[in-house]
Scaffold this motif. Structure first.
Motif, short mmCIF file in Angstrom:
data_model
loop_
_atom_site.label_atom_id
_atom_site.label_comp_id
_atom_site.label_asym_id
_atom_site.label_seq_id
_atom_site.Cartn_x
_atom_site.Cartn_y
_atom_site.Cartn_z
N ALA A 1 0.84 -1.20 0.00
CA ALA A 1 0.00 0.00 0.00
C ALA A 1 0.87 1.25 0.00
O ALA A 1 0.61 2.21 -0.75
CB ALA A 1 -0.93 0.00 1.21
N CYS A 2 1.92 1.25 0.81
CA CYS A 2 2.80 2.42 0.89
C CYS A 2 3.51 2.68 -0.43
O CYS A 2 3.83 3.83 -0.75
CB CYS A 2 3.83 2.23 2.00
N SER A 3 3.74 1.64 -1.23
CA SER A 3 4.39 1.82 -2.53
C SER A 3 3.42 2.36 -3.58
O SER A 3 3.82 3.12 -4.47
CB SER A 3 4.97 0.48 -3.02
N LEU A 4 2.16 1.98 -3.48
CA LEU A 4 1.17 2.38 -4.49
C LEU A 4 0.57 3.76 -4.21
O LEU A 4 0.18 4.49 -5.14
CB LEU A 4 0.05 1.35 -4.54
N ILE A 5 0.47 4.12 -2.94
CA ILE A 5 -0.31 5.29 -2.55
C ILE A 5 0.25 6.62 -3.05
O ILE A 5 -0.54 7.52 -3.38
CB ILE A 5 -0.47 5.30 -1.01
N PRO A 6 1.56 6.85 -3.14
CA PRO A 6 2.02 8.17 -3.61
C PRO A 6 1.41 8.60 -4.94
O PRO A 6 1.06 9.76 -5.13
CB PRO A 6 3.54 8.00 -3.70
N LEU A 7 1.27 7.67 -5.88
CA LEU A 7 0.62 8.00 -7.15
C LEU A 7 -0.88 8.18 -6.96
O LEU A 7 -1.47 9.18 -7.41
CB LEU A 7 0.88 6.89 -8.18
N LEU A 8 -1.52 7.25 -6.28
CA LEU A 8 -2.98 7.27 -6.18
C LEU A 8 -3.48 8.43 -5.34
O LEU A 8 -4.59 8.93 -5.56
CB LEU A 8 -3.47 5.94 -5.61
N SER A 9 -2.68 8.89 -4.38
CA SER A 9 -3.12 10.02 -3.56
C SER A 9 -3.15 11.32 -4.37
O SER A 9 -4.01 12.17 -4.15
CB SER A 9 -2.21 10.19 -2.34
N VAL A 10 -2.22 11.47 -5.32
CA VAL A 10 -2.25 12.66 -6.18
C VAL A 10 -3.50 12.62 -7.05
O VAL A 10 -4.20 13.64 -7.22
CB VAL A 10 -0.98 12.74 -7.06
N TYR A 11 -3.80 11.45 -7.60
CA TYR A 11 -5.03 11.31 -8.39
C TYR A 11 -6.25 11.62 -7.53
O TYR A 11 -7.18 12.30 -7.98
CB TYR A 11 -5.11 9.89 -8.95
N SER A 12 -6.26 11.13 -6.28
CA SER A 12 -7.38 11.39 -5.38
C SER A 12 -7.55 12.89 -5.14
O SER A 12 -8.68 13.40 -5.11
CB SER A 12 -7.15 10.67 -4.04
N CYS A 13 -6.43 13.61 -4.99
CA CYS A 13 -6.51 15.06 -4.79
C CYS A 13 -7.10 15.75 -6.01
O CYS A 13 -7.92 16.67 -5.89
CB CYS A 13 -5.12 15.63 -4.50
N LEU A 14 -6.67 15.34 -7.20
CA LEU A 14 -7.21 15.94 -8.42
C LEU A 14 -8.69 15.63 -8.57
O LEU A 14 -9.49 16.50 -8.94
CB LEU A 14 -6.43 15.44 -9.64
N HIS A 15 -9.07 14.41 -8.27
CA HIS A 15 -10.49 14.04 -8.34
C HIS A 15 -11.31 14.89 -7.37
O HIS A 15 -12.36 15.43 -7.72
CB HIS A 15 -10.65 12.55 -8.01
N GLY A 16 -10.80 15.04 -6.12
CA GLY A 16 -11.47 15.86 -5.12
C GLY A 16 -12.93 15.48 -4.95
O GLY A 16 -13.28 14.30 -4.89
N ARG A 17 -13.77 16.48 -4.89
CA ARG A 17 -15.20 16.23 -4.73
C ARG A 17 -15.85 15.72 -6.01
O ARG A 17 -16.99 15.26 -5.99
CB ARG A 17 -15.92 17.51 -4.29
#
Length: 452
Positions: free
Chosen positions: A396-412
């Motif tokens: 999870a720690c290896s995958l999350i740096p990419l996916l968290s940026v996507y999550s921020c862009l997706h936002g609401r």
């Protein structure tokens, strides 16, 4: 865009119902103040009014429909009639030059002076501060309430409020109220106060007609003492709160928390990448290279693969705080309390960790950012090791740096197809996050996770 914005001040005297104005060549005009665009408007205005004219003040409303470049801030003066600055004169509204006030501004001010509600929100009226103090007295039943006069207003509009009420003895109290688009924050706060009361400031009262709530002050912001030890306390408290809410995701989404579970985020990948392919060619800055269309298509494939791998880890969804700046984290002894839940999501807990690490790294002393990141990540993962095995956590720690940026862009997700998505600032923001995703997708840790 200039860094400063000039506000014209409609300084209302409650008794008598009059305005304090300046006089230029015998013509009454509104006094003006210039403040930073990038700091809290209410806090800056009330402080500047005190410094310039010695007036205590509460911002009631900002009228900018007719004149957005020099908006009109409508302010209730808290001093007595005899104590205002000699450089200002008390006059009737009709004595003010017709060119000094636009039509909407004059209508709003007249309605306030006459005590009429014209639908601009519960805080666009004279005297609401005293109503809140009465409400606090009703909520606090275990001790006498003697208010200090140094009320601090941080946020203000007709429907938004954030105000600190200090007391002569005992803890201070806070009023918070939200309007559109953050109405749901009240219901999320109430929900979390029921599920995990020890991780929020004590909730004393709710007034749904104002979409407002009263809390007791609990601790001090993490930003006040940003040490590694305090950041560790915060990240452990975050993990504890998330584990407490593991079985409450349905309650949280019903209360208004946004769904950032893997299936939802993955379903929007094509839409996000198509948007990025449309706005990337409009980049004019040469400070960073554009991402070509073929690379954005590759990123879309990589994102879907990463989401599949994260889903396969079977880490349970829980609460995500997507606005974990240190001002929203209060240190209270051996644990932390969390505020400002407008950006509450439900999804993989490690998304919150990545956001927290980015913020913590910026607060670290010179050359210690990577050390802080490692220490905080270990502290968080150690908490989750009670429920997850080492392989789940490491992947999870290896995958999350990419996916968290996507999550921020997706936002609401409310920007998809909206006018906001077509504005240059939002397009620039999206391009910036696309470059962050590109870098994260090339990191050795992430590439290693894809090879497992």
């Amino acid at each position: 865009m200039p860094d400063f914005l000039t506000y014209r001040l409609a300084l209302i005297l409650p008794r008598p119902r009059a305005l304090l104005v300046a006089s230029i060549d015998g013509v009454f005009v509104l006094p003006q103040i210039s403040i930073s665009r990038w700091e809290r408007v209410a806090q800056q205005l009330t402080r500047s009014i005190q410094e310039n004219w010695g007036l205590g003040a509460i911002l009631l409303d900002v009228v900018d429909e007719d004149c957005p470049d020099t908006p009109c801030a409508v302010v209730e003066v808290r001093n007595s009639l005899l104590s205002y600055s000699a450089s200002l004169a008390a006059v009737d509204l009709d004595e003010i030059n017709g060119q000094a006030l636009k039509l909407t501004e004059r209508e709003v001010i007249r309605s306030l002076l006459n005590g009429r509600n014209i639908g601009r929100g519960p805080f666009s009226r004279i005297g609401w501060l005293e109503d809140v103090q009465d409400w606090i007295r009703q909520c606090v039943t275990d001790q006498a309430t003697y208010f200090d006069e140094n009320v601090r207003q941080l946020n203000a509009s007709g429907s938004f409020a954030l105000v600190r009420f200090p007391m002569h003895a005992g803890p201070a109290y806070w009023l918070k109220a939200t309007g559109t688009p953050n109405i749901h924050e009240l219901y999320i706060t109430v929900c979390l106060a029921q599920i995990s009361p020890s991780f929020l400031p004590p909730l004393l009262g709710v007034r749904t007609e104002w979409n407002a709530w009263i809390t007791q002050e609990a601790g001090y912001p993490l930003d006040d003492v940003p040490t590694l030890s305090n950041f560790k306390t915060a990240v452990r408290s975050l993990a504890e709160l998330q584990m407490e809410t593991l079985n409450c995701t349905d309650m949280l989404t019903r209360a208004g928390a946004l769904d950032h579970c893997v299936p939802v985020l993955r379903s929007r990948v094509d839409q996000v990448m198509n948007y990025l392919m449309a706005v990337m060619p409009r980049q004019t800055s040469t400070r960073a290279p554009r991402l070509e269309e073929h690379r954005l298509r590759q990123l879309g494939i990589i994102l879907r693969d990463a989401f599949d791998r994260l889903e396969a880890l079977e880490i349970p969804d829980t609460l995500i705080h997507n606005d974990l700046n240190p001002g929203n984290i209060l240190l209270d002894g051996c644990r932390c309390r969390f505020t400002d839940w407008a950006e509450a999501y439900v999804g993989n807990p490690f998304l919150s960790l990545q956001l927290f690490l980015v913020i913590a790294e910026k607060r670290a002393p010179n050359h210690e950012g990577e050390f802080w990141r490692k220490q905080l990540s270990e502290a968080y993962c150690d908490m989750w090791s009670k429920l997850l095995n080492g392989s789940q956590i490491a992947r999870a720690c290896s995958l999350i740096p990419l996916l968290s940026v996507y999550s921020c862009l997706h936002g609401r997700g409310d920007w998809f197809g909206s006018e906001r998505s077509k504005t240059p600032p939002f397009e620039a923001y999206a391009r910036c996050l696309a470059r962050h995703m590109d870098r994260a997708a090339q990191s050795p840790e992430f590439l290693g996770a894809l090879c497992r």
